[in-house]
Design an enzyme around this catalytic site. Structure first.
Site, PDB file in Angstrom:
ATOM      1  N   ARG A   1      37.086 -49.993 -30.803  1.00  0.00           N
ATOM      2  CA  ARG A   1      36.190 -50.023 -29.643  1.00  0.00           C
ATOM      3  C   ARG A   1      36.667 -51.129 -28.712  1.00  0.00           C
ATOM      4  O   ARG A   1      36.761 -52.298 -29.109  1.00  0.00           O
ATOM      5  CB  ARG A   1      34.756 -50.303 -30.102  1.00  0.00           C
ATOM      6  CG  ARG A   1      33.723 -50.331 -28.975  1.00  0.00           C
ATOM      7  CD  ARG A   1      32.352 -50.719 -29.522  1.00  0.00           C
ATOM      8  NE  ARG A   1      31.921 -49.768 -30.514  1.00  0.00           N
ATOM      9  CZ  ARG A   1      31.346 -50.116 -31.667  1.00  0.00           C
ATOM     10  NH1 ARG A   1      31.172 -51.383 -31.983  1.00  0.00           N
ATOM     11  NH2 ARG A   1      30.962 -49.186 -32.513  1.00  0.00           N
TER      12      ARG A   1
ATOM     13  N   ARG B   1      28.523 -58.601 -28.666  1.00  0.00           N
ATOM     14  CA  ARG B   1      29.415 -57.456 -28.456  1.00  0.00           C
ATOM     15  C   ARG B   1      29.582 -57.130 -26.975  1.00  0.00           C
ATOM     16  O   ARG B   1      29.162 -57.892 -26.110  1.00  0.00           O
ATOM     17  CB  ARG B   1      28.887 -56.267 -29.256  1.00  0.00           C
ATOM     18  CG  ARG B   1      28.822 -56.584 -30.761  1.00  0.00           C
ATOM     19  CD  ARG B   1      28.525 -55.362 -31.577  1.00  0.00           C
ATOM     20  NE  ARG B   1      28.553 -55.639 -33.008  1.00  0.00           N
ATOM     21  CZ  ARG B   1      28.423 -54.698 -33.945  1.00  0.00           C
ATOM     22  NH1 ARG B   1      28.268 -53.435 -33.598  1.00  0.00           N
ATOM     23  NH2 ARG B   1      28.444 -55.019 -35.216  1.00  0.00           N
TER      24      ARG B   1
ATOM     25  N   LYS C   1      24.953 -58.582 -35.837  1.00  0.00           N
ATOM     26  CA  LYS C   1      25.450 -58.191 -34.519  1.00  0.00           C
ATOM     27  C   LYS C   1      24.441 -58.582 -33.437  1.00  0.00           C
ATOM     28  O   LYS C   1      23.234 -58.678 -33.680  1.00  0.00           O
ATOM     29  CB  LYS C   1      25.730 -56.693 -34.464  1.00  0.00           C
ATOM     30  CG  LYS C   1      24.521 -55.801 -34.729  1.00  0.00           C
ATOM     31  CD  LYS C   1      24.938 -54.350 -34.805  1.00  0.00           C
ATOM     32  CE  LYS C   1      23.752 -53.455 -35.177  1.00  0.00           C
ATOM     33  NZ  LYS C   1      24.152 -52.041 -35.320  1.00  0.00           N
TER      34      LYS C   1
ATOM     35  N   LYS D   1      23.634 -57.921 -29.114  1.00  0.00           N
ATOM     36  CA  LYS D   1      23.966 -57.076 -27.970  1.00  0.00           C
ATOM     37  C   LYS D   1      23.289 -57.596 -26.703  1.00  0.00           C
ATOM     38  O   LYS D   1      22.123 -57.984 -26.729  1.00  0.00           O
ATOM     39  CB  LYS D   1      23.536 -55.633 -28.239  1.00  0.00           C
ATOM     40  CG  LYS D   1      24.251 -55.019 -29.429  1.00  0.00           C
ATOM     41  CD  LYS D   1      23.781 -53.600 -29.714  1.00  0.00           C
ATOM     42  CE  LYS D   1      24.531 -53.000 -30.895  1.00  0.00           C
ATOM     43  NZ  LYS D   1      24.078 -51.621 -31.206  1.00  0.00           N
TER      44      LYS D   1
ATOM     45  N   CYS E   1      25.080 -39.651 -31.256  1.00  0.00           N
ATOM     46  CA  CYS E   1      26.109 -40.575 -31.742  1.00  0.00           C
ATOM     47  C   CYS E   1      27.281 -39.767 -32.297  1.00  0.00           C
ATOM     48  O   CYS E   1      27.231 -38.536 -32.394  1.00  0.00           O
ATOM     49  CB  CYS E   1      25.527 -41.495 -32.814  1.00  0.00           C
ATOM     50  SG  CYS E   1      25.155 -40.664 -34.375  1.00  0.00           S
TER      51      CYS E   1
ATOM     52  N   CYS F   1      32.176 -41.222 -39.069  1.00  0.00           N
ATOM     53  CA  CYS F   1      31.330 -42.373 -39.367  1.00  0.00           C
ATOM     54  C   CYS F   1      30.942 -42.398 -40.847  1.00  0.00           C
ATOM     55  O   CYS F   1      30.362 -41.430 -41.362  1.00  0.00           O
ATOM     56  CB  CYS F   1      30.069 -42.357 -38.513  1.00  0.00           C
ATOM     57  SG  CYS F   1      28.979 -43.753 -38.871  1.00  0.00           S
TER      58      CYS F   1
ATOM     59  N   CYS G   1      22.222 -41.256 -38.548  1.00  0.00           N
ATOM     60  CA  CYS G   1      21.638 -42.209 -39.498  1.00  0.00           C
ATOM     61  C   CYS G   1      20.689 -43.112 -38.717  1.00  0.00           C
ATOM     62  O   CYS G   1      20.621 -43.022 -37.496  1.00  0.00           O
ATOM     63  CB  CYS G   1      22.742 -43.007 -40.194  1.00  0.00           C
ATOM     64  SG  CYS G   1      23.398 -44.390 -39.218  1.00  0.00           S
TER      65      CYS G   1
ATOM     66  N   CYS H   1      22.788 -46.210 -33.073  1.00  0.00           N
ATOM     67  CA  CYS H   1      23.882 -46.113 -32.101  1.00  0.00           C
ATOM     68  C   CYS H   1      23.571 -45.182 -30.937  1.00  0.00           C
ATOM     69  O   CYS H   1      23.952 -45.462 -29.800  1.00  0.00           O
ATOM     70  CB  CYS H   1      25.162 -45.664 -32.798  1.00  0.00           C
ATOM     71  SG  CYS H   1      25.788 -46.843 -34.015  1.00  0.00           S
TER      72      CYS H   1
END
Length: 569
Positions: free
Chosen positions: A82, A152, A213, A215, A433, A439, A478, A482
């Site tokens: 990414r 990110r 993470k 964002k 997603c 994935c 899931c 995302c």
């Protein structure tokens, strides 16, 4: 690991990821040695996790995993990369470079536009990884900190019409991204053959980086295309006379959860207040530093900023940011989100330039039969004099087109299926997603399933004589968030093969979390429920009432006001 005013219990047993980061020598690990190991196509031990900080995830083709196991072969390991593209802007020259690499050096040949407003390569085999990073570097792109426990890729509203305001906001997205990057030179040393240097500290992120993470977005009302409530930190632009003067700061949004664990839940961001422009980087730094020191390093499922706010209190978190920064938040300035979709087709900016937003279903740019999207984008890049803008809705804007070039670009787009007048509003407002086959977290189909689901929902809308209307529909494989299903009017979250948790009640502006309506159901149940609900919406709705507002007003589903108490109630 303890920091000033840290909330970490020094006697607690930290998650293993904390050990991994501590022992990584500032994200270097033994990645270089692993690259030379030709026995396996994957990365071993800690490096499997560490490559994420360099913008990559190790994956394999799950469609052929069982067959390879029968042949006593390891999974077909590859990486997904990414890129770091703050604000999603990419030049035609950069586009041509990534197009060529995708075609020649990846297993799938595609460029994937993502909900993080950047692109991904899928299916890069180990011998090609270093070349990939060096190719990106040669055109001014990297993938530093696009995954892992760091800040990110910073999103920014594309807003092609108000070009001057967008340019200011975009520049702040770049500044925030650069300010919060890791200081370690591990990326340059490993991938770009950079000179070895000793890293002694990470002044903002700390030696063990963040607990989870993180964002960040910069957004320009009234369009909420970046879905601020999916993000830890958001700067909502406040303008006066068309000029950016400051930001309202929203903290603590996030959508990921874990099936069956009611201690995890999606959460909206809290509005901390207004700051003038000159305080932007300091506030960003100290929201990050408080989360660094107070976030949960024992249980990663409760490690994100949203849980830190709920654990210690939003007011206490805010007061700590103010104390560290030496800045007091002012009262929030008025703003309103009214939309969050992309304006498909041509729009004219205030600068007299034209901007063409191309709808890219699921963000997957590839040459399909009778629809050579990838070739079309390449041909546009070969003549385009402006830039491209990747949107957080997985679409692509051909921006800054002079009037005399409009016709040529539109002709290329139409010839290659990049403009399709038959697409409905429902198709434009649906998203998924990546999910299967790449994935490793996917429990159900998403990207490959969405086109057929849209067709069935389109039929239901037509059946009830509202084919021109649409519902914000999102499908994810899931519960990790995302595809931002937890901000949709209808959100389907994969639970198992062909089964989804069915959520209702988000709104058009993206400011409300939907609630679980049916658990672990297949398509037949979902479509039957939508049939009767769409039928009611068509005949019982108020003027301009969205589907999500309708199902709450009529008592079909309860409104989620406070996620921690309402989401599972």
């Amino acid at each position: 690991m303890s920091k000033p005013n840290s909330k970490q219990d020094p006697n607690a047993k930290f998650a293993d990821n904390e050990r991994l980061k501590t022992q990584s020598n500032f994200l270097r690990g033994t990645i270089e040695q692993d690259l030379k190991d030709e026995i396996t196509g994957g990365f071993t031990a800690d490096n499997f996790q560490l490559i994420r900080f360099h913008g990559m995830y190790q994956q394999d083709d799950r469609d052929i995993r069982a067959e390879r196991a029968k042949q006593k072969l390891e999974p077909l390991h590859n990486v997904m990369l990414r890129a770091r593209m703050p604000g999603g802007i990419i030049t035609p020259a950069q586009w041509l470079a990534i197009d060529a690499f995708a075609e020649e050096r990846t297993s799938y040949g595609s460029i994937r536009l993502t909900t993080r407003q950047t692109f991904q390569f899928h299916g890069v085999l180990k011998p090609n990884i270093k070349d990939m990073h060096q190719m990106l570097d040669s055109v001014g792109i990297d993938s530093i900190a696009t995954a892992g426990d760091v800040n990110r890729n910073v999103l920014c509203t594309t807003n092609p019409v108000e070009s001057e305001l967008h340019q200011e906001a975009y520049q702040w997205a770049i500044k925030i991204s650069e300010h919060l990057l890791p200081h370690t030179k591990a990326y340059a040393e490993i991938w770009l053959n950079g000179e070895k240097s000793e890293t002694t500290e990470e002044p903002i992120l700390g030696s063990t980086y963040l607990p989870r993470k993180f964002k960040t977005t910069v957004t320009i009302p009234p369009n909420n295309e970046v879905d601020v409530h999916a993000n830890d930190l958001n700067f909502v632009a406040i303008a006066e006379d068309g000029k950016l003067v400051g930001f309202n700061v929203l903290v603590g949004g996030g959508l990921a959860m874990t099936h069956g664990d009611t201690d995890t839940y999606p959460r909206k961001a809290d509005d901390f207040g207004y700051i003038p422009l000159e305080h932007t980087l300091k506030i960003a730094e100290h929201v990050v530093s408080v989360q660094r020191d107070w976030g949960n390093r024992v249980n990663r499922k409760n490690a994100k900023t949203k849980y830190t706010l709920d654990t210690f209190g939003s007011d206490e978190f805010k007061a700590e940011v103010e104390a560290r920064a030496g800045i007091k938040f002012e009262t929030s300035r008025p703003y309103e989100f009214t939309t969050r979709g992309d304006r498909i087709g041509w729009v004219e900016g205030i600068d007299g330039k034209f901007h063409l937003t191309l709808f890219i279903q699921n963000g997957r740019i590839l040459d399909y039969p009778n629809q050579p999207l990838k070739t079309g984008c390449r041909k546009i890049a070969e003549i385009h004099q402006g830039d491209f803008r990747m949107t957080a809705n997985q679409n692509l804007i051909v921006a800054g087109v002079p009037a005399d070039q409009k016709a040529a670009i539109e002709q290329i787009a139409r010839q290659h299926g990049l403009i399709d007048d038959g697409h409905t509003a429902q198709r434009f407002n649906s998203m998924a997603c990546v999910s299967l086959p790449t994935c490793p977290l996917a429990m159900a189909e998403a990207e490959r399933y969405l086109p057929s689901l849209i067709e069935k929902v389109e039929l239901l809308l037509a059946k009830h004589h509202i084919a021109q209307d649409s519902i914000i529909l999102r499908v994810v494989g899931c519960p990790n968030g995302c595809g931002r299903a937890m901000l949709a009017e209808v959100g389907l979250v994969g639970k198992g093969p062909g089964k989804y948790n069915f959520h209702l009640g988000g709104n058009l502006a993206g400011t409300r979390i939907p609630k679980l309506y049916k658990e672990n159901v297949a398509e037949d149940v979902i479509l039957a429920e939508l049939d009767q609900l769409i039928g009611r919406w068509a005949t019982e709705r108020l003027d301009n009432e969205g589907f999500g507002d309708f199902v709450i007003r009529t008592g079909v589903i309860a409104e989620v006001k406070v996620s921690k108490t309402d989401f599972y109630a």
